[in-house]
Write an enzyme that holds these catalytic residues in place. Structure first.
Site, PDB file in Angstrom:
ATOM      1  N   ARG A  61      -4.890   1.786 -13.444  1.00  0.00           N
ATOM      2  CA  ARG A  61      -3.534   2.009 -12.929  1.00  0.00           C
ATOM      3  C   ARG A  61      -2.857   0.722 -12.469  1.00  0.00           C
ATOM      4  O   ARG A  61      -3.420  -0.050 -11.703  1.00  0.00           O
ATOM      5  CB  ARG A  61      -3.570   3.025 -11.790  1.00  0.00           C
ATOM      6  CG  ARG A  61      -2.172   3.407 -11.291  1.00  0.00           C
ATOM      7  CD  ARG A  61      -2.235   4.422 -10.188  1.00  0.00           C
ATOM      8  NE  ARG A  61      -2.498   5.755 -10.695  1.00  0.00           N
ATOM      9  CZ  ARG A  61      -3.340   6.613 -10.134  1.00  0.00           C
ATOM     10  NH1 ARG A  61      -4.032   6.261  -9.077  1.00  0.00           N
ATOM     11  NH2 ARG A  61      -3.506   7.818 -10.640  1.00  0.00           N
ATOM     12  N   TYR A  97     -11.940 -10.295  -2.332  1.00  0.00           N
ATOM     13  CA  TYR A  97     -12.683  -9.023  -2.262  1.00  0.00           C
ATOM     14  C   TYR A  97     -14.151  -9.342  -2.010  1.00  0.00           C
ATOM     15  O   TYR A  97     -14.696 -10.259  -2.626  1.00  0.00           O
ATOM     16  CB  TYR A  97     -12.595  -8.255  -3.579  1.00  0.00           C
ATOM     17  CG  TYR A  97     -11.271  -7.612  -3.900  1.00  0.00           C
ATOM     18  CD1 TYR A  97     -10.080  -8.023  -3.296  1.00  0.00           C
ATOM     19  CD2 TYR A  97     -11.196  -6.581  -4.830  1.00  0.00           C
ATOM     20  CE1 TYR A  97      -8.868  -7.425  -3.611  1.00  0.00           C
ATOM     21  CE2 TYR A  97      -9.986  -5.975  -5.150  1.00  0.00           C
ATOM     22  CZ  TYR A  97      -8.826  -6.403  -4.542  1.00  0.00           C
ATOM     23  OH  TYR A  97      -7.635  -5.820  -4.853  1.00  0.00           O
ATOM     24  N   HIS A 105     -15.195   2.493 -15.490  1.00  0.00           N
ATOM     25  CA  HIS A 105     -15.034   1.728 -14.250  1.00  0.00           C
ATOM     26  C   HIS A 105     -16.279   0.898 -13.933  1.00  0.00           C
ATOM     27  O   HIS A 105     -16.285   0.117 -12.993  1.00  0.00           O
ATOM     28  CB  HIS A 105     -14.732   2.721 -13.110  1.00  0.00           C
ATOM     29  CG  HIS A 105     -14.294   2.090 -11.830  1.00  0.00           C
ATOM     30  ND1 HIS A 105     -15.050   2.134 -10.675  1.00  0.00           N
ATOM     31  CD2 HIS A 105     -13.177   1.389 -11.516  1.00  0.00           C
ATOM     32  CE1 HIS A 105     -14.410   1.500  -9.706  1.00  0.00           C
ATOM     33  NE2 HIS A 105     -13.276   1.037 -10.182  1.00  0.00           N
ATOM     34  N   ARG A 133     -10.195  -4.563 -14.444  1.00  0.00           N
ATOM     35  CA  ARG A 133      -9.036  -5.352 -14.009  1.00  0.00           C
ATOM     36  C   ARG A 133      -9.415  -6.822 -14.139  1.00  0.00           C
ATOM     37  O   ARG A 133     -10.402  -7.255 -13.535  1.00  0.00           O
ATOM     38  CB  ARG A 133      -8.676  -5.050 -12.557  1.00  0.00           C
ATOM     39  CG  ARG A 133      -8.228  -3.621 -12.290  1.00  0.00           C
ATOM     40  CD  ARG A 133      -7.707  -3.477 -10.870  1.00  0.00           C
ATOM     41  NE  ARG A 133      -7.620  -2.101 -10.431  1.00  0.00           N
ATOM     42  CZ  ARG A 133      -6.597  -1.281 -10.711  1.00  0.00           C
ATOM     43  NH1 ARG A 133      -5.592  -1.722 -11.435  1.00  0.00           N
ATOM     44  NH2 ARG A 133      -6.598  -0.041 -10.273  1.00  0.00           N
ATOM     45  N   ASN A 152       0.832  -1.209   0.000  1.00  0.00           N
ATOM     46  CA  ASN A 152       0.000   0.000   0.000  1.00  0.00           C
ATOM     47  C   ASN A 152       0.863   1.254   0.000  1.00  0.00           C
ATOM     48  O   ASN A 152       0.611   2.211  -0.739  1.00  0.00           O
ATOM     49  CB  ASN A 152      -0.902   0.031   1.240  1.00  0.00           C
ATOM     50  CG  ASN A 152      -2.060  -0.946   1.162  1.00  0.00           C
ATOM     51  OD1 ASN A 152      -2.335  -1.515   0.111  1.00  0.00           O
ATOM     52  ND2 ASN A 152      -2.737  -1.156   2.271  1.00  0.00           N
ATOM     53  N   HIS A 201     -15.162  -4.350  -0.524  1.00  0.00           N
ATOM     54  CA  HIS A 201     -15.093  -3.701  -1.829  1.00  0.00           C
ATOM     55  C   HIS A 201     -16.462  -3.282  -2.370  1.00  0.00           C
ATOM     56  O   HIS A 201     -16.536  -2.435  -3.265  1.00  0.00           O
ATOM     57  CB  HIS A 201     -14.394  -4.645  -2.820  1.00  0.00           C
ATOM     58  CG  HIS A 201     -13.963  -3.993  -4.085  1.00  0.00           C
ATOM     59  ND1 HIS A 201     -14.582  -4.222  -5.296  1.00  0.00           N
ATOM     60  CD2 HIS A 201     -12.971  -3.099  -4.343  1.00  0.00           C
ATOM     61  CE1 HIS A 201     -13.988  -3.506  -6.239  1.00  0.00           C
ATOM     62  NE2 HIS A 201     -13.002  -2.815  -5.693  1.00  0.00           N
ATOM     63  N   ARG A 206     -14.411   1.948   4.194  1.00  0.00           N
ATOM     64  CA  ARG A 206     -13.223   1.140   4.467  1.00  0.00           C
ATOM     65  C   ARG A 206     -11.964   1.982   4.564  1.00  0.00           C
ATOM     66  O   ARG A 206     -11.163   1.829   5.463  1.00  0.00           O
ATOM     67  CB  ARG A 206     -13.044   0.106   3.349  1.00  0.00           C
ATOM     68  CG  ARG A 206     -11.845  -0.825   3.574  1.00  0.00           C
ATOM     69  CD  ARG A 206     -11.456  -1.573   2.317  1.00  0.00           C
ATOM     70  NE  ARG A 206     -10.696  -0.758   1.403  1.00  0.00           N
ATOM     71  CZ  ARG A 206     -10.802  -0.818   0.079  1.00  0.00           C
ATOM     72  NH1 ARG A 206     -11.662  -1.635  -0.479  1.00  0.00           N
ATOM     73  NH2 ARG A 206     -10.067  -0.042  -0.696  1.00  0.00           N
TER      74      ARG A 206
END
Length: 707
Positions: free
Chosen positions: A408, A471, A438, A378, A46, A595, A567
């Site tokens: 990214r 997730y 997205h 992704r 992270n 998520h 979160r």
């Protein structure tokens, strides 16, 4: 209400608080030992991304004399100073956690990391053989002198700086005894640690320690004066020219530039030789406040793989095994018939992601399917979803896939998939200029006896079978004609020049989502003033948007009870008298990564609930194509309400945000222990057992042929 008087907690500082909550999980003695190491690795990963993108961005603002537009937030200069102090303290805590909290317990469990001096003869021989047979052929020592410049070091790579002096052999050698330096990269293609033979317990040595011990074999003409591992983190925030004629090529060029970005952090060992330290500072043009001197080992992310060591399963969390098939698809052979019967909901990872894969796989081979349209943000490295889309195109289906090349750190993976999809005959779109796509949506167009029917999967998470195991996300399957019409309109906007339509059910960013949420919050304010039932319960990953935050403050002052499960980043400050006393914020950090995004509005006593891909951040509301959709089936709606309540009642992994922006564990005094993640897991298991029992007790047992 003057906006600038309202409290707004800086997003970067709030993100650091989130990573601190992850680090707390590494400190927690009740967590299994290997999981504590895994949490420590996550904080390292992270932090790497935080430096590469967020810290790099703040530094760029400072260097360009950028002046902030918002009165309520910190200036780049003030923020950078706070971040540097906070990141230095944070990394000190990481290593305190490793050396004082985790390492002693590892040793009690017979697991040790040795250096070369601590090894016995057998271990030393084993290490030497490994060095000569495997490690030595991979190493490339790089001298740094007048004719050989300092090498371009890959972002986040682990390297060893070596300080050398020439051995005196003859008078002709003019460089005898002169200082010189070299770099040896620790090869990332090999595992970072080597297990050594051990009679009792398990012993390991790190790759960099092996290399340092064997440096004399790499530099035979020199004396080794000192050596020190180091690591450089670079600015990796891509700037992509979206008007370039060849957009994919532009992304590829930007990925290469990422490897050469300006250094924003240099990690060194505390015991680093002063000559090596000066050499690195001079070569990298690094500033004093960008240097992080650490006890080592550098780059804690390797503990993620170490935590999965075979034979240490008893030191890990009991795995959450998804029920398969997902309960709503129990006994389903024909996925389309099952969706025709009623809307279906799946909750990952408690229920298997296989139903999503099966949805695309069945569509690929079904002779009645005419077209498949899907967004991919992704995807996994060996994606069964992409394989099914390729098969569909080969079977003559009209396949349209939007692959977001600007996801990214997944750009290269997405470029590879996009090229494979194109070669198979899929029509591949790379997104809209200036916007990331997205939203998570798959549309299957099928010819049936009563005409064309559209089947949909709408989700809160990516079409990624790997992350779906860790997730928490929710997906909806439907063949509602109105949802289908909205889906077709959305794809027409993404793939063509269609004007954004008036959607019947979908809420789509960037054209309608901000106004929708503002309207829903204002409606709750009006209901509070009229004495009608009111309330807002929301689960998001991040809450950053100032307009939404200030409106929530207004709702709190009007008496609307607001419950937020956030979160990560939360720029809203709850519990302030006269401002936000009716707002409570909790953050859930546990075994799985939260998520899903869920939004509930009480709506005067007729509650509505929505799910989707968007957080409450400016980028999601204004600069991305996002999708939020209502849950309308009464049974599924009730289930969605229960999911939110279970999350809200978590007193194991939940922390409550205080008015001073710190977080404290929820007080469970007098309450039964509740872990929302384990509760969902247990509920999925119980639902499956109930379905199995019903099938077993059914008097109508089908007779299957031998085939």
């Amino acid at each position: 209400m003057a906006e600038k008087t309202m409290p707004y907690y800086n997003r970067e500082l709030s993100w650091m608080d989130f990573n601190t909550r992850v680090l707390e999980e590494a400190f927690k003695k009740e967590n299994p030992l290997m999981e504590r190491l895994r949490f420590l690795a996550i904080t390292g990963s992270n932090l790497d991304e935080f430096f590469m993108v967020r810290v790099a961005g703040v530094k760029a603002q400072v260097n360009s004399n950028y002046k902030k537009h918002d009165d309520f937030d910190l200036s780049p200069e003030a923020l950078l100073k706070e971040l540097e102090e906070k990141t230095h303290r944070f990394m000190e805590r990481q290593y305190s956690c490793l050396h004082r909290s985790i390492s002693p317990i590892l040793e009690k469990n017979g697991i040790r990391f040795l250096n070369a001096e601590q090894m016995d003869g057998q271990q030393r021989n084993y290490m030497t053989e490994f060095f000569h047979k495997i490690l030595f052929p991979v190493l490339t020592p790089l001298a740094v002198d007048a004719s050989r410049p300092f090498p371009l070091l890959a972002n986040k790579s682990l390297n060893i700086a070596v300080y050398l002096k020439g051995k005196e052999k003859s008078k002709e050698n003019k460089n005898e005894g002169e200082k010189c330096f070299a770099i040896v990269q620790v090869p990332s293609i090999l595992p970072r640690f080597l297990e050594l033979p051990e009679k009792a317990g398990r012993s390991f040595i790190l790759l960099e320690d092996i290399i340092i011990d064997k440096l004399e074999e790499l530099f035979e003409l020199h004396d080794i004066k000192a050596a020190c591992p180091f690591r450089v983190t670079r600015d990796s925030d891509l700037e992509i020219d979206e008007e370039a004629e060849d957009f994919m090529n532009e992304v590829k060029k930007s990925i290469k530039l990422r490897k050469r970005g300006r250094p924003v952090r240099l990690e060194l060992l505390q015991k680093c030789d002063k000559d090596i330290r000066s050499f690195l500072i001079d070569m990298l043009k690094i500033k004093k406040n960008e240097i992080y001197e650490l006890p080592g080992p550098l780059d804690l992310t390797f503990f993620s793989k170490f935590a999965s060591l075979p034979g240490c399963e008893q030191l890990c969390f009991k795995p959450i095994q998804p029920v398969s098939p997902a309960c709503d698809f129990w006994g389903s052979e024909d996925i389309f018939q099952t969706i025709r019967e009623k809307d279906r909901m799946v909750h990952h990872p408690y229920e298997s992601f296989d139903c999503v894969v099966k949805f695309i796989e069945q569509a690929a081979v079904d002779e009645n399917v005419l077209a498949i349209k899907q967004t991919l943000y992704r995807v996994s490295g060996n994606s069964p979803i992409v394989a099914a889309l390729i098969k569909a195109a080969e079977n003559g289906k009209q396949v349209t896939v939007l692959v977001e090349l600007k996801a990214r750190f997944d750009e290269e993976n997405n470029i590879n998939w996009a090229q494979k999809l194109e070669k198979s005959g899929c029509h591949v779109i790379y997104g809209l200029q200036g916007l990331k796509t997205h939203c998570k949506i798959a549309l299957v167009v099928r010819r049936e006896e009563d005409g064309i029917r559209r089947y949909l999967h709408l989700g809160t998470g990516n079409y990624n079978d790997s992350t779906a195991k860790i997730y928490t996300d929710i997906g909806l399957f439907t063949c509602s004609s109105q949802y289908g019409a909205d889906a077709s309109s959305l794809f027409n906007v993404i793939t063509g020049y269609s004007r954004p339509p008036e959607y019947r059910h979908f809420i789509v960013a960037p054209h309608g989502m901000r106004n929708f949420f503002i309207r829903m919050i204002r409606q709750e304010i009006e209901n509070a003033k009229k004495g009608l039932p009111c309330g807002i319960t929301v689960k998001v990953n991040s809450l950053v948007d100032s307009e939404i935050i200030f409106l929530l403050y207004e709702a709190s002052q009007a008496g609307v009870p607001i419950r937020l499960v956030v979160r990560g980043i939360c720029c809203l400050v709850p519990g302030l008298p006269g401002i936000s006393e009716n707002i409570t914020v909790i953050s859930i950090v546990g075994q799985l990564l939260e998520h899903s995004r869920i939004f509930r509005f009480e709506n005067g006593g007729v509650p509505q609930i929505f799910m989707g891909s968007a957080d409450w951040m400016p980028r999601n509301l204004d600069r991305r194509i996002e999708l939020v959709f209502p849950i309308e089936d009464e049974e599924l709606k009730q289930r969605a309400f229960e999911i939110l309540e279970t999350l809200w009642n978590d007193n194991t992994n939940a922390r409550i945000m205080q008015p001073d922006t710190t977080y404290q564990h929820v007080n469970r005094r007098g309450k039964a222990v509740c872990s929302s993640q384990l509760t969902f897991y247990r509920q999925a298991q119980e639902r499956l057992k109930e379905l199995q029992k019903l099938e077993k007790d059914s008097p109508l047992i089908p007779i299957h042929t031998a085939e």
